[in-house]
Scaffold this motif. Structure first.
Motif, mmCIF file in Angstrom:
data_model
loop_
_atom_site.group_PDB
_atom_site.id
_atom_site.type_symbol
_atom_site.label_atom_id
_atom_site.label_comp_id
_atom_site.label_asym_id
_atom_site.label_seq_id
_atom_site.Cartn_x
_atom_site.Cartn_y
_atom_site.Cartn_z
ATOM 1 N N TYR A 34 0.856 -1.183 0.000
ATOM 2 C CA TYR A 34 0.000 0.000 0.000
ATOM 3 C C TYR A 34 0.896 1.239 0.000
ATOM 4 C CZ TYR A 34 -3.816 -3.112 1.384
ATOM 5 O OH TYR A 34 -4.752 -4.117 1.426
ATOM 6 N N VAL A 35 0.458 2.305 -0.650
ATOM 7 C CA VAL A 35 1.240 3.534 -0.605
ATOM 8 C C VAL A 35 1.260 4.053 0.828
ATOM 9 C CG1 VAL A 35 0.575 4.115 -2.965
ATOM 10 C CG2 VAL A 35 -0.685 5.113 -1.065
ATOM 11 N N THR A 36 2.320 4.755 1.186
ATOM 12 C CA THR A 36 2.410 5.327 2.529
ATOM 13 C C THR A 36 1.965 6.783 2.505
ATOM 14 O OG1 THR A 36 4.681 6.151 2.345
ATOM 15 C CG2 THR A 36 4.386 3.828 2.983
ATOM 16 N N LEU A 37 1.414 7.210 3.608
ATOM 17 C CA LEU A 37 0.943 8.590 3.711
ATOM 18 C C LEU A 37 2.101 9.569 3.585
ATOM 19 C CD1 LEU A 37 -1.535 10.345 4.158
ATOM 20 C CD2 LEU A 37 -1.181 10.109 6.632
ATOM 21 N N GLU A 38 3.245 9.207 4.132
ATOM 22 C CA GLU A 38 4.421 10.078 4.060
ATOM 23 C C GLU A 38 4.848 10.317 2.617
ATOM 24 O OE1 GLU A 38 9.023 10.323 5.760
ATOM 25 O OE2 GLU A 38 7.888 8.456 5.915
ATOM 26 N N ASN A 39 4.958 9.228 1.832
ATOM 27 C CA ASN A 39 5.329 9.378 0.426
ATOM 28 C C ASN A 39 4.275 10.166 -0.340
ATOM 29 O OD1 ASN A 39 7.750 7.991 0.616
ATOM 30 N ND2 ASN A 39 6.835 6.014 0.145
ATOM 31 N N ALA A 40 3.016 9.882 -0.049
ATOM 32 C CA ALA A 40 1.927 10.531 -0.773
ATOM 33 C C ALA A 40 1.917 12.038 -0.548
ATOM 34 C CB ALA A 40 0.586 9.927 -0.363
ATOM 35 N N ARG A 41 2.193 12.448 0.675
ATOM 36 C CA ARG A 41 2.202 13.895 0.971
ATOM 37 C C ARG A 41 3.184 14.634 0.063
ATOM 38 N NH1 ARG A 41 1.979 12.645 6.908
ATOM 39 N NH2 ARG A 41 -0.141 13.157 7.577
ATOM 40 N N GLN A 42 4.401 14.101 -0.039
ATOM 41 C CA GLN A 42 5.405 14.749 -0.871
ATOM 42 C C GLN A 42 5.036 14.659 -2.347
ATOM 43 O OE1 GLN A 42 8.206 16.621 0.030
ATOM 44 N NE2 GLN A 42 8.054 17.077 -2.170
ATOM 45 N N ASN A 43 4.557 13.504 -2.763
ATOM 46 C CA ASN A 43 4.182 13.328 -4.171
ATOM 47 C C ASN A 43 3.065 14.271 -4.573
ATOM 48 O OD1 ASN A 43 6.094 11.328 -4.479
ATOM 49 N ND2 ASN A 43 4.653 9.644 -4.202
ATOM 50 N N LEU A 44 2.074 14.441 -3.709
ATOM 51 C CA LEU A 44 0.955 15.320 -4.026
ATOM 52 C C LEU A 44 1.423 16.769 -4.167
ATOM 53 C CD1 LEU A 44 -1.753 13.750 -1.699
ATOM 54 C CD2 LEU A 44 -1.801 13.774 -4.201
ATOM 55 N N ARG A 45 2.347 17.177 -3.317
ATOM 56 C CA ARG A 45 2.894 18.543 -3.456
ATOM 57 C C ARG A 45 3.618 18.702 -4.789
ATOM 58 N NH1 ARG A 45 3.854 18.054 2.344
ATOM 59 N NH2 ARG A 45 5.944 17.194 1.975
ATOM 60 N N ASP A 46 4.364 17.682 -5.168
ATOM 61 C CA ASP A 46 5.083 17.739 -6.439
ATOM 62 C C ASP A 46 4.125 17.679 -7.626
ATOM 63 O OD1 ASP A 46 7.541 18.035 -5.286
ATOM 64 O OD2 ASP A 46 8.113 15.928 -5.438
ATOM 65 N N LEU A 47 3.068 16.900 -7.503
ATOM 66 C CA LEU A 47 2.062 16.849 -8.569
ATOM 67 C C LEU A 47 1.460 18.233 -8.791
ATOM 68 C CD1 LEU A 47 0.244 13.509 -7.662
ATOM 69 C CD2 LEU A 47 1.615 13.923 -9.713
ATOM 70 N N LYS A 48 1.176 18.924 -7.708
ATOM 71 C CA LYS A 48 0.639 20.276 -7.805
ATOM 72 C C LYS A 48 1.626 21.189 -8.527
ATOM 73 C CE LYS A 48 -2.234 23.648 -6.537
ATOM 74 N NZ LYS A 48 -3.656 23.730 -6.915
ATOM 75 N N ARG A 49 2.904 21.088 -8.184
ATOM 76 C CA ARG A 49 3.937 21.908 -8.827
ATOM 77 C C ARG A 49 4.057 21.606 -10.321
ATOM 78 N NH1 ARG A 49 9.560 21.252 -6.144
ATOM 79 N NH2 ARG A 49 10.069 22.980 -7.565
ATOM 80 N N LEU A 50 3.818 20.367 -10.700
ATOM 81 C CA LEU A 50 3.927 19.961 -12.106
ATOM 82 C C LEU A 50 2.708 20.363 -12.924
ATOM 83 C CD1 LEU A 50 5.495 16.424 -11.553
ATOM 84 C CD2 LEU A 50 6.583 18.327 -12.783
ATOM 85 N N GLY A 51 1.666 20.847 -12.270
ATOM 86 C CA GLY A 51 0.486 21.313 -12.986
ATOM 87 C C GLY A 51 -0.683 20.356 -12.978
ATOM 88 N N VAL A 52 -0.574 19.236 -12.278
ATOM 89 C CA VAL A 52 -1.666 18.265 -12.212
ATOM 90 C C VAL A 52 -2.867 18.887 -11.510
ATOM 91 C CG1 VAL A 52 -2.392 16.090 -11.111
ATOM 92 C CG2 VAL A 52 -0.216 16.222 -12.338
ATOM 93 N N ARG A 53 -4.064 18.606 -12.029
ATOM 94 C CA ARG A 53 -5.281 19.185 -11.461
ATOM 95 C C ARG A 53 -6.219 18.130 -10.880
ATOM 96 N NH1 ARG A 53 -7.201 23.517 -15.974
ATOM 97 N NH2 ARG A 53 -8.008 24.679 -14.214
ATOM 98 N N VAL A 54 -6.097 16.900 -11.382
ATOM 99 C CA VAL A 54 -6.991 15.824 -10.940
ATOM 100 C C VAL A 54 -6.151 14.638 -10.479
ATOM 101 C CG1 VAL A 54 -8.855 14.256 -11.584
ATOM 102 C CG2 VAL A 54 -8.746 16.547 -12.608
ATOM 103 N N VAL A 55 -6.485 14.084 -9.308
ATOM 104 C CA VAL A 55 -5.825 12.883 -8.819
ATOM 105 C C VAL A 55 -6.863 11.783 -8.684
ATOM 106 C CG1 VAL A 55 -4.460 11.818 -6.992
ATOM 107 C CG2 VAL A 55 -4.092 14.220 -7.577
ATOM 108 N N ASP A 56 -6.638 10.714 -9.419
ATOM 109 C CA ASP A 56 -7.514 9.542 -9.358
ATOM 110 C C ASP A 56 -6.861 8.517 -8.444
ATOM 111 O OD1 ASP A 56 -9.314 7.507 -9.780
ATOM 112 O OD2 ASP A 56 -8.559 6.981 -11.763
ATOM 113 N N PHE A 57 -7.393 8.371 -7.226
ATOM 114 C CA PHE A 57 -6.890 7.356 -6.301
ATOM 115 C C PHE A 57 -7.524 6.026 -6.703
ATOM 116 C CE2 PHE A 57 -6.333 11.270 -3.831
ATOM 117 C CZ PHE A 57 -5.014 11.126 -3.433
ATOM 118 N N THR A 58 -6.697 5.149 -7.254
ATOM 119 C CA THR A 58 -7.228 3.971 -7.921
ATOM 120 C C THR A 58 -6.544 2.712 -7.414
ATOM 121 O OG1 THR A 58 -7.729 3.048 -10.107
ATOM 122 C CG2 THR A 58 -5.622 4.206 -9.881
ATOM 123 N N GLY A 59 -6.878 1.583 -8.025
ATOM 124 C CA GLY A 59 -6.305 0.300 -7.647
ATOM 125 C C GLY A 59 -6.455 -0.670 -8.809
ATOM 126 N N GLY A 60 -6.554 -1.935 -8.475
ATOM 127 C CA GLY A 60 -7.087 -2.545 -7.285
ATOM 128 C C GLY A 60 -8.345 -1.857 -6.780
#
Length: 327
Positions: A34-60
């Protein structure tokens, strides 16, 4: 003409694990953390910086991740639009925690007939979808019904629309089945089936991207003149915290993110792979909806104009146009 040069969507695989075993999907067969909350926090900040507007939390099945509400909350705090698709088995237990955190909540439903849906999913979950619809509406949520359309069930659109969606004022999303890897998805959609879907897509509370229909008529993506912009529009993050390129389904190469997604995505090595989007041998004939949807939105061509009416319709009905404008 390219309108947007940066990624706009992240397909964030929180886990490949699933509590169903759909015959038209092979994700659930893969071992997964499973993804970790710690990694996700940093990734989400970077996604915002890269211009991403929509995050699809998917799986599984994303609801298997016990910290999904926290992941969604982190994304919302950054002003990102969130989407989750679930088989609804776990939704009744988690509905209160998820309330107000998912901008586009999709319940998967493959048939209006319980036995047929449960057979398709490999587990009894039709009743959970019905329970989840009622519960979500009581909580002020407005989920969509995601109906994967095959040749054998296209005739059930009417029953899905009139028997389930209209009475509950839900949007019916028509998701034409697509082929990938060695997964058996049955017969290809006939012209008659494509025509039926196109007609239904113009009806009240029905969403169908008409560019999906034309792409199938055109034989999918063609590597000599690709329509696919998967790698430049969509960032794929795996449960192992890796950047997957050029897309999840092809998965040619992955890169360890190591808390620096922003720099990694813009690196020469990654951008060389991005430049090959739609041009690799395995890209020939591809019509995978989740990557074509953003591809149609960033470049003006015939698919852009075909996709535009349904995109405007859906965002107007759902109210997400306000968030797109403000973000």
């Amino acid at each position: 003409m390219r309108l947007v040069s940066h990624p706009v969507l992240c397909n964030y695989y929180v886990t490949y694990r699933c509590n169903a075993s759909c015959g038209f999907c092979d994700i659930w067969e893969r071992p997964s953390p499973y993804v970790t909350l710690e990694n996700a926090r940093q990734n989400l900040r970077d996604l915002k910086r890269l211009g991403v507007r929509v995050v699809d939390f998917t799986g599984g099945e994303p609801l298997l991740h016990r910290q999904l509400p926290e992941l969604l909350r982190e994304a919302k705090a950054l002003g990102l639009i969130t989407t989750v698709t679930t088989n609804a088995l776990l939704y009744p237990k988690q509905a209160e925690k998820l309330r107000g955190l998912v901008d586009m909540l999709h319940f998967s439903l493959d048939s209006p007939i319980a036995e047929e849906h449960d057979t398709s999913r490999g587990v009894k979950c039709f009743d959970k979808v019905m329970e989840s619809i009622e519960l979500a509406r009581n909580l002020g949520e407005r989920p969509d019904i995601l109906f994967t359309v095959f040749e054998h069930n296209v005739h059930q659109i009417k029953q899905m629309h009139e028997g389930i969606c209209l009475p509950n004022d839900l949007v019916l999303i028509l998701n034409p089945v697509f082929e990938y890897n060695t997964v058996d998805t049955g017969d290809r959609l006939s012209e008659e089936a494509l025509q039926q879907m196109s007609w239904w897509g113009k009806q009240k509370n029905v969403y169908l991207n008409d560019a999906f229909i034309q792409l199938r008529r055109d034989g999918g993506n063609h590597i000599e003149d690709p329509i696919c912009r998967a790698a430049s529009t969509t960032i794929v993050i795996s449960p192992e915290n890796k950047l997957v390129l050029p897309c999840y389904h092809l998965g040619l190469k992955d890169f360890v993110i190591d808390n620096n997604l922003f720099a990694l995505y813009r690196s020469d090595e990654v951008q060389k792979l991005v430049a090959l989007e739609g041009r690799l041998p395995a890209c020939e004939g591809c019509a995978i909806n989740c990557y074509m949807q953003p591809s149609f939105a960033v470049e003006i061509n015939k698919y852009f104009w075909l996709a535009l009416p349904s995109t405007l319709k859906y965002n107007w009905v759902k109210g997400t146009w306000k968030q797109l404008i403000s973000s």
